[in-house]
Design a protein around this motif. Structure first.
Motif, mmCIF file in Angstrom:
data_model
loop_
_atom_site.group_PDB
_atom_site.id
_atom_site.type_symbol
_atom_site.label_atom_id
_atom_site.label_comp_id
_atom_site.label_asym_id
_atom_site.label_seq_id
_atom_site.Cartn_x
_atom_site.Cartn_y
_atom_site.Cartn_z
ATOM 1 N N GLU A 153 16.802 -13.234 21.786
ATOM 2 C CA GLU A 153 17.083 -11.942 21.159
ATOM 3 C C GLU A 153 15.938 -10.962 21.406
ATOM 4 N N TRP A 172 21.623 2.616 7.873
ATOM 5 C CA TRP A 172 21.844 2.540 9.315
ATOM 6 C C TRP A 172 21.884 3.950 9.890
ATOM 7 N N GLN A 181 19.218 1.414 15.005
ATOM 8 C CA GLN A 181 20.296 0.498 15.357
ATOM 9 C C GLN A 181 19.783 -0.749 16.079
ATOM 10 N N SER A 187 20.113 -4.498 14.494
ATOM 11 C CA SER A 187 20.877 -5.490 15.235
ATOM 12 C C SER A 187 20.025 -6.732 15.497
ATOM 13 N N TYR A 188 18.766 -6.509 15.880
ATOM 14 C CA TYR A 188 17.838 -7.624 16.111
ATOM 15 C C TYR A 188 17.661 -8.429 14.827
ATOM 16 N N ASN A 222 19.623 -8.589 12.254
ATOM 17 C CA ASN A 222 20.895 -9.210 11.887
ATOM 18 C C ASN A 222 21.086 -10.534 12.620
ATOM 19 N N ASP A 238 28.172 -4.232 21.552
ATOM 20 C CA ASP A 238 27.813 -5.409 20.762
ATOM 21 C C ASP A 238 27.719 -5.163 19.263
ATOM 22 N N ASP A 239 27.682 -3.920 18.815
ATOM 23 C CA ASP A 239 27.477 -3.623 17.395
ATOM 24 C C ASP A 239 28.569 -2.699 16.868
ATOM 25 N N LEU A 295 27.559 -4.402 9.160
ATOM 26 C CA LEU A 295 27.190 -4.312 10.569
ATOM 27 C C LEU A 295 27.508 -5.652 11.209
ATOM 28 N N SER A 311 27.180 -7.755 14.581
ATOM 29 C CA SER A 311 26.466 -7.814 15.864
ATOM 30 C C SER A 311 26.899 -9.076 16.593
ATOM 31 N N ARG A 328 26.858 -11.569 20.137
ATOM 32 C CA ARG A 328 26.045 -11.922 21.300
ATOM 33 C C ARG A 328 26.709 -13.041 22.081
#
Length: 577
Positions: A164, A361, A366, A370-371, A373, A450-451, A473, A475, A477
């Motif tokens: 990540e 947010w 963002q 996201s990271y 999350n 991705d989000d 949110l 996310s 991957r």
């Protein structure tokens, strides 16, 4: 040294990472360096030069990378570094570096720096960092690095999080450029301050000749040496603003854009971009040339300094008057970077036990939300002390109590390919087809591929009570390689456009989501995780207590939903209506 084992960003402060006896397993890539701070390493305040520390950190990390790669390596990038303490003469600096994960030809090396007082035996953390090293090509062709095999839970956490962090590095420059252009457009003209110091007074230019002691055995200049020279000119620029000795606090993430070699003349330039109440940002650039060739851009960095008073408190700094044109741009961008820096520091280092659960947010944070999350879900996935609470119809419910918090996970296998399961589960609009707790689900904003931001409505758990709504949110991957699962991470955020209403009680999800592992081409193991928050507990408390089996019914329905749709065409990413 902090007593905490980890924070939300996945930074491991494991006591074994600091010092391990010969009887304890030791990572084969681990390299340790210990240096006593002598007067020749210190500035006139009797504190270790940050440049010298950077050289030691880079050397230790490079040796760790080369131990794993079996060939020479060069520094490609360094993530943000925050220096928590200065180090005085006579203290011992202990540096430990080890490879967290290897990719095709690059690898992430984790670096932990602690300080030791030889008289009291006390140790404390100075900083941690993540550096990326690239293995040099060999005579027989391109390097293909061997995989890192994590052996402990801590190593598994870092291995998982490294993917990540790598993703964030790859998009960092593009994201920062977009954020700076959008943020500076909103700032307007530079403010004029009386008695402001002209920025040109802080400008520094210095040249260094790269000699053999500055280079490795492949005649490439040590990345740490370049960083040390950059820190030197940045410190001079900061000193010219405040007429005092500044203390380096942070270095923003940076990338080496090209190599430097023995015989290069390195031209180093620095200037104060902006001064805030208690801190200033200094921009530094390193360029190289030999003979009459044009300058080659080696590196650029942004460093934040403070000036401490006699009580070790930050002093109020004079304001800066920017130079015309480029100076005004740098001045405005420094303001935008400060906000980005604060977002990054708050979100990535935010402890999971802190409140509020939801973080506002917006496009500027963002990437970091996201990271955070995905990292929180990965940390939950790597825990190995789960307790099997019950099992029914091949659906297993596990629980874990840790630090006064309750976690649970539901695990099962389905005869559906992993990628198809991922596509079906990642669109939350379809979750109401199998989860009776999802009454409504609408897309608020498709941030990127991705989000996605959703509003979810759930029914009341009591008769006549109000239902709950959640702003989530999501996310997602895909695997970095075969040793990673598909991931769908969920957490609550707040949006000014969607405040709480009287019709619903606003619920919050701290950390939840799915990991989807490919067991074979047709069999998938999927696990649902949730870190129980007050908004979620009413829906699952009877299952965990063994008084209900509604969870088994829901996930059995989920299994049927996946198998019924295993041949359907994968839906396109949702878009806001």
């Amino acid at each position: 040294m902090s007593s905490e084992e980890k924070d939300a960003s996945g930074i491991i402060l494991d006591p074994q990472f600091i010092q391990e006896s010969s009887e304890v397993y030791r990572n084969p890539t681990e390299v340790q360096m210990s240096q006593i701070v002598l007067p020749c390493h210190a500035n006139h305040c009797g504190e270790l030069s940050a440049g010298q520390l950077l050289k030691w950190m880079d050397s230790t990390a490079c040796l760790s990378a080369e131990r794993h790669a079996g060939c020479s390596c060069v520094t490609a990038s360094v993530d943000d570094i925050h220096f928590e303490h200065t180090i005085g003469v006579g203290k011992v600096v202990n540096i430990i570096a080890k490879v967290n994960r290897a990719f095709t030809s690059s690898m992430e090396v984790g670096i932990l720096v602690t300080c030791e007082d030889l008289y009291t035996g006390k140790q404390w953390k100075v900083c941690h960092a993540f550096a990326t090293f690239v293995a040099r090509r060999t005579e027989v062709g391109k390097v293909q690095l061997k995989q890192v095999i994590p052996r402990t839970q801590m190593e598994q956490m870092e291995y998982s999080l490294a993917a990540e962090r790598r993703r964030m590095r790859l998009i960092h420059a593009e994201i920062i450029t977009d954020l700076l252009s959008s943020s500076t457009a909103q700032l307007g003209e530079c403010q004029e301050y009386q008695d402001a110091v002209p920025a040109e007074r802080t400008r520094v230019e210095s040249v260094e000749l790269v000699l053999p002691p500055h280079a490795n055995h492949q005649v490439s200049t040590f990345g740490g040496q370049i960083m040390a020279w950059m820190e030197n000119v940045a410190t001079i620029a900061a000193s010219r603003l405040c007429n005092a000795h500044p203390t380096l606090r942070t270095i923003d993430m940076f990338h080496f854009r090209g190599p430097s070699h023995i015989g290069d003349r390195l031209v180093l330039k620095a200037i104060v971009n902006n001064a805030f109440k208690h801190s200033m940002e200094v921009g530094v650039c390193a360029e190289a040339y030999q003979g009459g060739e044009p300058l080659r851009h080696i590196n650029s960095a942004f460093m934040t300094f403070e000036v401490m008073d006699g009580d070790k408190k930050p002093r109020t700094l004079p304001r800066i008057r920017p130079e015309p044109v480029d100076g005004s741009r740098r001045y405005q961008e420094a303001i935008a970077r400060k906000k980005i820096r604060l977002d990054r520091k708050y979100i990535i280092s935010c402890k999971q036990t802190e409140v509020p659960l939801s973080v506002p947010w917006d496009p500027s944070n963002q990437m970091y939300l996201s990271y955070n999350n995905v990292s929180a879900l990965k940390l939950m996935d790597t825990r190995n002390n789960w307790v099997l609470t019950s099992e029914k119809n091949k659906v297993r419910l596990y629980t874990l109590e840790e630090n006064h918090m309750l976690f649970f996970k539901v695990e099962m296998y389905v005869s559906v390919p992993a990628e198809q399961s991922f596509h079906l589960l990642s669109d939350l609009r379809r979750r109401k087809e199998w989860d009776r707790h999802y009454e409504e689900c609408e897309v608020i904003n498709q941030a990127d591929e991705d989000d996605t931001l959703y509003r979810v409505v759930t029914p009341s758990v009591t008769k006549g009570g109000k239902g709950k709504d959640f702003i989530l949110l999501a996310s997602r991957r895909k695997p970095c390689d075969s040793r990673d699962p598909y991931l769908i991470a969920l957490r609550s955020v707040t949006l000014p456009t969607h405040p709480p209403t009287e019709d619903y009680t606003r619920g919050e999800v701290l950390c939840a989501g799915f990991t989807i592992w490919e067991e074979s081409s047709t069999v998938t193991k999927f696990t649902y995780y949730n870190q129980a928050s007050p908004g979620v507990l009413p829906y699952i408390s009877t299952d965990i207590a063994g008084l209900s089996s509604s969870f088994y019914s829901i996930f059995s329905t989920c299994s049927q939903f996946l198998e019924a749709n295993k041949d359907s065409v994968a839906a396109l990413p949702p878009s806001a209506s």
